[in-house]
Design an enzyme around this catalytic site. Sequence first.
Site, PDB file in Angstrom:
ATOM      1  N   ALA A  37       0.895  -1.273  -0.022  1.00 59.28           N
ATOM      2  CA  ALA A  37       0.022  -0.035   0.012  1.00 59.28           C
ATOM      3  C   ALA A  37       0.806   1.099  -0.021  1.00 59.28           C
ATOM      4  CB  ALA A  37      -1.030  -0.062   1.225  1.00 59.28           C
ATOM      5  N   HIS A  38       1.932   1.279   0.792  1.00 58.95           N
ATOM      6  CA  HIS A  38       2.830   2.321   0.927  1.00 58.95           C
ATOM      7  C   HIS A  38       3.545   2.434  -0.724  1.00 58.95           C
ATOM      8  CE1 HIS A  38       2.478   2.379   5.302  1.00 58.95           C
ATOM      9  NE2 HIS A  38       3.086   3.514   5.083  1.00 58.95           N
TER      10      HIS A  38
END
Length: 203
Positions: A37-38
């Site tokens: 996600a990052h």
Amino acid sequence: MREFYLTTPISNEDIKNLRIGDIVYLNGIIVTCRDIAHRRVVEERRPLPVDVRDKAILHAGPIIKANADGTFQMISVGPTTSMRMEKFEEEFMKETGVKLIVGKGGMGIDTQNGCMKYHALHLVYPAGNAVLAAQKVEQILDVQWAELGMPEALWVCKVKGYGPLIVSIDTQGNNLFEQNRLVFNERKETEIARICREVGFIK
């Protein structure tokens, strides 16, 4: 050691006086958010499909049970090593407006800079308490990026009394793990010499 009780949404005013070593208990919204996600937000410039502005994220890969009625139950949610997100975290803060970043272990200079620039905190949840942490999740409200699999998906959780969370980086950029590392290194040589004396009889 001081205790604070925070409820999302969290303002700059709410956290400006918190310092490293303080204890936080959280009410409101926390979203699990790990490596992929990052990377999507920072490297691929994809908007996070969950609004975490003035809320909290958790570096964790949870174990979740799907119920027959379509709801979800949190079984276990232990924090994962925060340093894995170090190279992304400052830019992630800028892009998302997140206020609390929760994980395991310390983070580095980029996260320190981000906490100062964007008035955020990094906090540590004690390792080995994943089942206890799950008991603080009142409800799983949503899941996004489910195609990433259970550990990497974004699980939107409503929590009550989630903690204890230890402030490891504050809005002034003070870093508890870095300060402790310096102290421990100062003690190291003395302790090594003491241990050598104790075991000197071993040939």
